[in-house]
Design a protein around this motif. Structure first.
Motif, mmCIF file in Angstrom:
data_model
loop_
_atom_site.group_PDB
_atom_site.id
_atom_site.type_symbol
_atom_site.label_atom_id
_atom_site.label_comp_id
_atom_site.label_asym_id
_atom_site.label_seq_id
_atom_site.Cartn_x
_atom_site.Cartn_y
_atom_site.Cartn_z
ATOM 1 N N PRO A 85 17.812 4.388 -4.377
ATOM 2 C CA PRO A 85 16.787 3.515 -3.820
ATOM 3 C C PRO A 85 15.671 4.314 -3.144
ATOM 4 C CG PRO A 85 18.965 2.686 -3.310
ATOM 5 C CD PRO A 85 19.152 4.049 -3.906
ATOM 6 N N TYR A 86 14.434 3.967 -3.468
ATOM 7 C CA TYR A 86 13.235 4.538 -2.845
ATOM 8 C C TYR A 86 13.076 6.041 -3.121
ATOM 9 C CZ TYR A 86 14.412 0.297 -0.386
ATOM 10 O OH TYR A 86 14.789 -0.991 -0.104
ATOM 11 N N GLU A 87 13.736 6.549 -4.134
ATOM 12 C CA GLU A 87 13.637 7.973 -4.425
ATOM 13 C C GLU A 87 13.395 8.162 -5.907
ATOM 14 O OE1 GLU A 87 17.209 10.110 -3.771
ATOM 15 O OE2 GLU A 87 16.410 12.030 -4.386
ATOM 16 N N ASP A 88 12.303 8.848 -6.276
ATOM 17 C CA ASP A 88 11.998 9.127 -7.670
ATOM 18 C C ASP A 88 12.077 10.628 -7.883
ATOM 19 O OD1 ASP A 88 9.300 8.231 -9.965
ATOM 20 O OD2 ASP A 88 11.057 9.486 -10.207
ATOM 21 N N PRO A 89 13.076 11.133 -8.611
ATOM 22 C CA PRO A 89 13.211 12.571 -8.778
ATOM 23 C C PRO A 89 12.089 13.196 -9.596
ATOM 24 C CG PRO A 89 14.733 11.432 -10.204
ATOM 25 C CD PRO A 89 14.131 10.397 -9.310
ATOM 26 N N LEU A 90 11.296 12.374 -10.316
ATOM 27 C CA LEU A 90 10.223 12.942 -11.118
ATOM 28 C C LEU A 90 8.891 12.951 -10.382
ATOM 29 C CD1 LEU A 90 10.958 11.527 -14.667
ATOM 30 C CD2 LEU A 90 11.543 13.726 -13.691
ATOM 31 N N ARG A 91 8.776 12.197 -9.316
ATOM 32 C CA ARG A 91 7.503 12.200 -8.583
ATOM 33 C C ARG A 91 7.249 13.599 -8.062
ATOM 34 N NH1 ARG A 91 7.038 7.339 -4.890
ATOM 35 N NH2 ARG A 91 6.720 6.383 -6.904
ATOM 36 N N THR A 124 4.118 8.102 -10.927
ATOM 37 C CA THR A 124 2.656 8.086 -10.956
ATOM 38 C C THR A 124 2.107 9.497 -11.003
ATOM 39 O OG1 THR A 124 2.530 8.041 -8.546
ATOM 40 C CG2 THR A 124 2.457 5.918 -9.680
ATOM 41 N N VAL A 125 0.928 9.615 -11.578
ATOM 42 C CA VAL A 125 0.153 10.849 -11.494
ATOM 43 C C VAL A 125 -0.822 10.639 -10.341
ATOM 44 C CG1 VAL A 125 -1.574 12.279 -12.622
ATOM 45 C CG2 VAL A 125 0.376 11.430 -13.915
ATOM 46 N N GLY A 126 -0.713 11.444 -9.326
ATOM 47 C CA GLY A 126 -1.546 11.229 -8.146
ATOM 48 C C GLY A 126 -0.822 10.354 -7.142
ATOM 49 N N THR A 127 -1.553 9.548 -6.434
ATOM 50 C CA THR A 127 -1.008 8.736 -5.339
ATOM 51 C C THR A 127 -0.737 7.310 -5.817
ATOM 52 O OG1 THR A 127 -2.296 10.017 -3.751
ATOM 53 C CG2 THR A 127 -1.408 7.898 -2.998
ATOM 54 N N PRO A 128 0.485 6.831 -5.681
ATOM 55 C CA PRO A 128 0.758 5.456 -6.121
ATOM 56 C C PRO A 128 0.073 4.446 -5.210
ATOM 57 C CG PRO A 128 2.668 6.363 -4.992
ATOM 58 C CD PRO A 128 1.694 7.498 -5.149
ATOM 59 N N ALA A 140 4.040 1.236 -5.278
ATOM 60 C CA ALA A 140 5.140 1.772 -4.477
ATOM 61 C C ALA A 140 6.120 0.676 -4.075
ATOM 62 C CB ALA A 140 4.586 2.473 -3.233
ATOM 63 N N ASP A 141 5.598 -0.496 -3.702
ATOM 64 C CA ASP A 141 6.468 -1.612 -3.322
ATOM 65 C C ASP A 141 7.301 -2.085 -4.512
ATOM 66 O OD1 ASP A 141 5.462 -1.516 -0.768
ATOM 67 O OD2 ASP A 141 4.125 -3.243 -1.009
ATOM 68 N N ALA A 142 6.666 -2.176 -5.677
ATOM 69 C CA ALA A 142 7.388 -2.628 -6.867
ATOM 70 C C ALA A 142 8.451 -1.608 -7.269
ATOM 71 C CB ALA A 142 6.411 -2.869 -8.019
ATOM 72 N N TRP A 143 8.106 -0.323 -7.185
ATOM 73 C CA TRP A 143 9.080 0.715 -7.555
ATOM 74 C C TRP A 143 10.296 0.652 -6.627
ATOM 75 C CZ3 TRP A 143 12.093 4.644 -6.106
ATOM 76 C CH2 TRP A 143 12.552 5.536 -7.082
ATOM 77 N N ALA A 144 10.054 0.487 -5.336
ATOM 78 C CA ALA A 144 11.154 0.411 -4.373
ATOM 79 C C ALA A 144 12.032 -0.806 -4.639
ATOM 80 C CB ALA A 144 10.600 0.371 -2.952
ATOM 81 N N ALA A 145 11.424 -1.929 -5.006
ATOM 82 C CA ALA A 145 12.197 -3.138 -5.290
ATOM 83 C C ALA A 145 13.057 -2.956 -6.537
ATOM 84 C CB ALA A 145 11.249 -4.329 -5.460
ATOM 85 N N VAL A 146 12.506 -2.317 -7.567
ATOM 86 C CA VAL A 146 13.269 -2.090 -8.794
ATOM 87 C C VAL A 146 14.423 -1.126 -8.531
ATOM 88 C CG1 VAL A 146 13.168 -1.113 -11.124
ATOM 89 C CG2 VAL A 146 11.366 -2.665 -10.350
ATOM 90 N N ALA A 147 14.157 -0.069 -7.775
ATOM 91 C CA ALA A 147 15.227 0.886 -7.458
ATOM 92 C C ALA A 147 16.353 0.212 -6.679
ATOM 93 C CB ALA A 147 14.656 2.057 -6.658
#
Length: 440
Positions: free
Chosen positions: A428-434, A305-309, A314-321
């Motif tokens: 899981p729960y970690e996005d290196p690009l955020r 995300t750009v800015g604050t998810p 955030a919940d969906a991203w964590a589930a996909v990861a």
């Protein structure tokens, strides 16, 4: 007659009547063909397009040191395919231009209504069938010692193949060949049948050199995404960001770059939409992109995300990861292809994102190599068994129409004991690009 590349050119200079290999019975007439399209040129893989954009100068040379496929590697492939054909009770395998011909001999040739064919015999010999007027073009691309049968416009290329293998031979015709090629070969050779087994069985399991190319290509794409993300700003269009991603991958040494960049609600379309949306603060950014290194492909998806998810994002991203990590643990020798897919769907269902295809609307993954999509496929109920050397994507997703989409994709290769992720994985729960995306 079977001609070497050098002899082929010499005979064309001496005579205008070079024909295809003939027997005492003559050559059968050409079978009915589709309407003639515009000429299709012989095609080589485009070289990476150089860029003078110094913003991506740090990526220069990223793919250096990874060698292309050489003659010895192609010869080893022919030996393996011939052995697989013999084991299957076949006398030969016939293919037309496409990924299989590229794999066997490194030859790229444009498709037209005039067949240009490669024949791999179970004995290990390779023969080529070419339109006579294309002989000089073929000579530029075939090995010096290639055996070539030429056919004139009034003659049958399929009879030329029959003269090589015999009219009663058991011949596997590449399933990727066009329908009229299948029909022509089946009319000329009693035992010709559509059969991809010998080709697929060899291509499925990548060698160490093939994995090296896949690994570097995917590392380059991941580095390029991170570099391009530094230049992402609200107000930028999807097409403008796709151009940044393309420039970064070309700077890293990849060719044939393709890119999908989706913002906000547009990311809920797994393969994009016609809308060229402008990025807004707090939008989801979904990138799916890749390129080619010596013909071997990368395919990487990242979502941030750009800015604050928003909490839902955030919940969906964590589930996909978590779904991706759970599926990865199931990718190992002996597992059926449907098992990792089922594991990922189980995680997403438990997290409240629906069962089956409700929000995860596609298969977990596809094979990759000379093609972005090739076997094996990680899809529901696929019984194919995974084996070392198989390469594939691991890409679960969640798509909320009108709101956002999340997909995380890495290419993995089955090892002797599990699977290797090619390049830095997303845990899981970690996005290196955020944090790489900047606001205005």
């Amino acid at each position: 007659m079977g001609l070497s590349r050098r002899a082929m050119c010499s005979m064309l200079l001496a005579s205008a009547t070079v024909g295809c290999r003939q027997s005492a019975r003559g050559v059968a007439p050409v079978l009915a063909q589709p309407p003639e399209p515009a000429p299709t040129p012989v095609a080589d893989e485009p070289a990476p397009v150089a860029t003078d954009d110094d913003r991506y100068a740090s990526l220069a040379g990223f793919c250096d040191g990874v060698p292309p496929v050489d003659r010895a590697e192609h010869d080893a492939r022919v030996t393996s395919i011939a052995a697989a054909a013999k084991a299957a009770g076949l006398d030969a395998v016939v293919m037309e231009p496409g990924p299989n011909m590229q794999y066997v001999a490194g030859v790229r040739w444009g498709l037209s209504e005039r067949p240009f064919l490669c024949v791999v015999r179970a004995s290990g010999e390779v023969a080529w069938v070419s339109p006579a007027f294309e002989a000089r073009s073929a000579a530029e691309r075939l090995p010096e010692d290639a055996a070539v049968s030429l056919w004139q416009e009034h003659e049958s290329p399929y009879a030329a193949v029959a003269s090589i293998v015999g009219t009663k031979a058991a011949v596997a015709v590449d399933p990727g060949a066009r329908g009229f090629i299948h029909a022509g070969l089946q009319a000329a050779i009693r035992g010709a049948r559509i059969e991809g087994g010998p080709l697929e069985s060899v291509r499925l399991r990548k060698t160490g050199r093939e994995v090296d190319r896949l690994r570097r290509a995917n590392e380059a794409t991941k580095a390029a995404i991170a570099a391009a993300a530094e230049h992402l700003r609200p107000g930028m269009t999807q097409s403008a960001f796709a151009a940044e991603l393309t420039a970064a991958q070309r700077a890293a040494g990849l060719g044939q770059v393709w890119c999908l960049a989706l913002f906000g609600p547009a990311a809920s379309f797994p393969h994009g939409t016609a809308e060229d949306r402008t990025l807004r603060e707090d939008d989801v950014v979904l990138v799916d992109t890749g390129g080619s290194l010596h013909g071997y492909r990368s395919d990487v998806s990242r979502t941030w995300t750009v800015g604050t998810p928003a909490p839902a994002v955030a919940d969906a991203w964590a589930a996909v990861a978590l779904a991706q990590a759970t599926a990865l643990a199931e990718i190992r020798p002996g597992a059926r292809c449907g098992r990792p897919d089922a594991a990922a769907r189980g995680v997403l269902e438990a997290a409240g994102f629906g069962a089956g295809y409700e929000r995860f609307t596609h298969r977990l993954g596809h094979g990759i190599g000379l093609q972005v999509h090739e076997p094996p496929y990680l899809r529901p109920e696929n019984p194919r068994v995974l084996a070392p050397g198989m390469a594939m994507s691991n890409e679960p997703g969640i798509y909320q129409p009108g709101r956002f989409g999340i997909r995380i994709e890495d290419i993995v290769v089955v090892s002797e004991s599990g699977a290797e992720v090619l390049g830095v994985p997303v845990g899981p729960y970690e996005d290196p690009l955020r944090g790489h995306a900047r606001t205005a």
